[in-house]
Design a protein around this motif. Structure first.
Motif: not given
Length: 137
Positions: A84-103
């Motif tokens: 979840a930590d890396t997903a949150e960082s990547q979501a910010k980097e890619y400009g998407v929501s945490l939900t989108n990145e976890l999906m």
């Protein structure tokens, strides 16, 4: 049997999109013609996934997702571990929501179980395209 997907939150985080992650993985299996599936998706923090990466893959860093294929005779079976930590960082980097990145990471792990790889640029592009397809549905 059918498609059985369990999602476990092993972090301190609340309100993670567990149902959406399960639904996304199910869309992958349905779309890829996999009808007999047993999958566990486990959400971890960076220290826990870092340790798994060291123990199982000899990579000394945290990562976003690790997939273990545990195929049984007539069943596609496996475990997907997501940070979840890396997903949150990547979501910010890619400009998407945490939900989108976890999906996306749930779809990515499910695609690995279906036999897709991401070792080359071409394979990564194919997987990314399929992730987009299954997230958008």
């Amino acid at each position: 049997m059918a498609i059985e997907i369990q999602v476990y939150n092993q972090t301190e985080r609340k309100f993670l999109p567990l149902k959406k992650m399960r639904e996304t993985a199910a869309r992958v299996f349905n779309g890829e013609g996999q009808n007999e599936v047993e999958l566990s998706i486990v959400i971890l923090d960076d220290p826990a996934i870092h340790q798994m990466n060291v123990d199982f893959l000899q990579h000394d860093y945290p990562t976003d997702v690790i997939t273990f294929n545990m195929d049984e005779e007539d069943t596609l079976a496996g475990e997907v571990y997501i940070s979840a930590d890396t997903a949150e960082s990547q979501a910010k980097e890619y400009g998407v929501s945490l939900t989108n990145e976890l999906m996306r990471l749930a779809a990515h792990g499910a695609l690995h179980l279906c036999g897709y790889d991401d070792a080359t640029d071409e394979q990564r592009e194919k997987m990314h395209s399929l992730e987009n397809k299954y997230i958008a549905k």
